[in-house]
Scaffold this motif. Sequence first.
Motif, short mmCIF file in Angstrom:
data_model
loop_
_atom_site.label_atom_id
_atom_site.label_comp_id
_atom_site.label_asym_id
_atom_site.label_seq_id
_atom_site.Cartn_x
_atom_site.Cartn_y
_atom_site.Cartn_z
N ALA A 136 0.84 -1.20 0.00
CA ALA A 136 0.00 0.00 0.00
C ALA A 136 0.87 1.25 0.00
O ALA A 136 2.02 1.23 0.43
N SER A 137 0.30 2.35 -0.50
CA SER A 137 0.96 3.65 -0.45
C SER A 137 0.46 4.41 0.76
O SER A 137 -0.74 4.40 1.06
N LEU A 138 1.39 5.08 1.44
CA LEU A 138 1.06 5.83 2.65
C LEU A 138 1.30 7.32 2.46
O LEU A 138 2.32 7.72 1.89
N LEU A 139 0.37 8.13 2.96
CA LEU A 139 0.55 9.57 3.02
C LEU A 139 0.87 9.91 4.46
O LEU A 139 0.16 9.50 5.38
N ILE A 140 1.95 10.67 4.68
CA ILE A 140 2.40 11.00 6.02
C ILE A 140 1.97 12.41 6.38
O ILE A 140 2.13 13.35 5.60
N GLY A 141 1.41 12.56 7.56
CA GLY A 141 1.04 13.88 8.02
C GLY A 141 1.52 14.12 9.45
O GLY A 141 1.63 13.17 10.24
N PRO A 142 1.85 15.37 9.79
CA PRO A 142 1.86 16.51 8.88
C PRO A 142 3.07 16.49 7.95
O PRO A 142 4.03 15.78 8.20
N GLY A 143 2.99 17.25 6.88
CA GLY A 143 4.10 17.38 5.96
C GLY A 143 3.87 16.81 4.59
O GLY A 143 4.47 17.24 3.62
N GLY A 144 2.99 15.80 4.47
CA GLY A 144 2.65 15.28 3.16
C GLY A 144 3.68 14.36 2.54
O GLY A 144 3.67 14.15 1.33
N GLY A 145 4.59 13.80 3.34
CA GLY A 145 5.55 12.86 2.79
C GLY A 145 4.87 11.55 2.41
O GLY A 145 3.72 11.30 2.76
N ARG A 146 5.60 10.70 1.69
CA ARG A 146 5.03 9.43 1.25
C ARG A 146 5.99 8.28 1.53
O ARG A 146 7.20 8.42 1.44
N LEU A 147 5.40 7.12 1.87
CA LEU A 147 6.13 5.89 2.10
C LEU A 147 5.33 4.75 1.50
O LEU A 147 4.19 4.93 1.09
N GLU A 148 5.94 3.58 1.48
CA GLU A 148 5.25 2.38 1.03
C GLU A 148 5.15 1.41 2.21
O GLU A 148 6.08 1.28 3.01
N THR A 153 4.75 -2.48 2.87
CA THR A 153 4.82 -3.75 2.15
C THR A 153 3.65 -4.65 2.54
O THR A 153 2.95 -4.39 3.51
N SER A 154 3.48 -5.72 1.81
CA SER A 154 2.39 -6.66 2.10
C SER A 154 2.57 -7.33 3.45
O SER A 154 1.64 -7.92 3.99
N GLU A 155 3.78 -7.23 4.04
CA GLU A 155 4.06 -7.81 5.35
C GLU A 155 4.18 -6.74 6.44
O GLU A 155 4.82 -6.96 7.46
N ALA A 156 3.55 -5.59 6.21
CA ALA A 156 3.46 -4.52 7.22
C ALA A 156 4.79 -3.90 7.57
O ALA A 156 4.98 -3.39 8.68
N ASN A 157 5.71 -3.89 6.63
CA ASN A 157 6.98 -3.20 6.82
C ASN A 157 7.00 -1.92 6.00
O ASN A 157 6.54 -1.90 4.86
N VAL A 158 7.49 -0.85 6.58
CA VAL A 158 7.51 0.45 5.92
C VAL A 158 8.84 0.65 5.19
O VAL A 158 9.91 0.48 5.78
N VAL A 159 8.78 1.02 3.92
CA VAL A 159 9.97 1.26 3.11
C VAL A 159 9.78 2.57 2.34
O VAL A 159 8.66 3.04 2.17
N PRO A 160 10.87 3.18 1.85
CA PRO A 160 10.75 4.43 1.09
C PRO A 160 9.98 4.23 -0.20
O PRO A 160 10.00 3.17 -0.81
N SER A 161 9.31 5.28 -0.65
CA SER A 161 8.59 5.23 -1.92
C SER A 161 9.58 5.29 -3.08
O SER A 161 10.48 6.12 -3.10
N GLY A 162 9.39 4.39 -4.03
CA GLY A 162 10.20 4.41 -5.24
C GLY A 162 11.67 4.15 -5.01
O GLY A 162 12.51 4.48 -5.84
N ALA A 163 12.03 3.60 -3.86
CA ALA A 163 13.44 3.37 -3.56
C ALA A 163 13.90 2.05 -4.15
O ALA A 163 13.16 1.07 -4.19
#
Length: 224
Positions: free
Chosen positions: A82-94, A96-106
Motif C-alpha cells: 500500500a501507499s502511505l501519506l504521512i502527516g503533517p508534511g505530506g511525505g510518502r512511504l510504502e 509492504t504486504s508484510e506490514a513493513n515500511v519502506v521508502p517510496s520508489g526506492a
Amino acid sequence: MATIGILRAGTPRALRATVCLLAAGLSASTGFALDAGPVALPQSAPHYRVGDNWTFLRSDALSGKGRTFTQTVTAVHTDGSASLLIGPGGGRLELTSEANVVPSGAGQQACGIALHFPLQAGTHYEADCRAVSESGMTVTRRAQCDVEGVETVQTKAGSFPAIKIRMSGTWSPQSGYGGGPMEETLWYAPSVKRVVREEFQGRLAGKGVPATAAVELVRYAVKP
C-alpha cells in the motif's frame, strides 16, 4: 514505522545520524503481560484498505517531548502492498504486504523489514537491510529475528494481544567510522494491521551509553 532516537549528551554524531534509520520504520507508561494460555492470533499478512490510518507518538525520555505523525493508506496495490501519506508534511512511504515500511520508489530496502509472515512462535529468520540517511550516509543492518509468542501490550491507543518479535544484530556504515551492536523488540497487533510498539537500542562500537528509540500507537482506524 519510523522512529526518533533518544540520545544522551556525548552520544557520537554518527550514532545520532543513524538511530532513525535503524529502528524498524511512546511516552506513557506501558505494560506487557504474558498471556496465561495459548492465544490464537491470525498469522497471515494483513489486508489493507484505502483510508486505513494510524497515528504514532515518537518520544524523548530525556526532554519529555514527543511528536505525533499519521500514516494513511491512499492506494492498495495488486501485490498487497500500500501507499502511505504521512502527516503533517505530506511525505510518502510504502507499506509492504508484510506490514513493513519502506521508502517510496526506492531501489533499496529501508531498515524496517523485521516482519516475515507467517508469524508463528518459535520461528527464526534473518532481516538484513540497507538505508540512506538525509546526509547521504548508507547504513547496513544485519539482525536475527525470533518470534517469541503473544503478549498483551498497553499503548495510548489501548491494550492489544500482540505477537512479540525480538531482534539482535549489528549495524554499520558502508564507509567510514562507526557501527556496533543493536537490539530491537516489536509488538505486532493483527487487529491493527501494524506494529503498535517498538523499542530500539544501539551502541557505537559496543561502548558508551546506548542510544534508544521508541514509538507507540496513539490512535487508529482500520477497515476489516
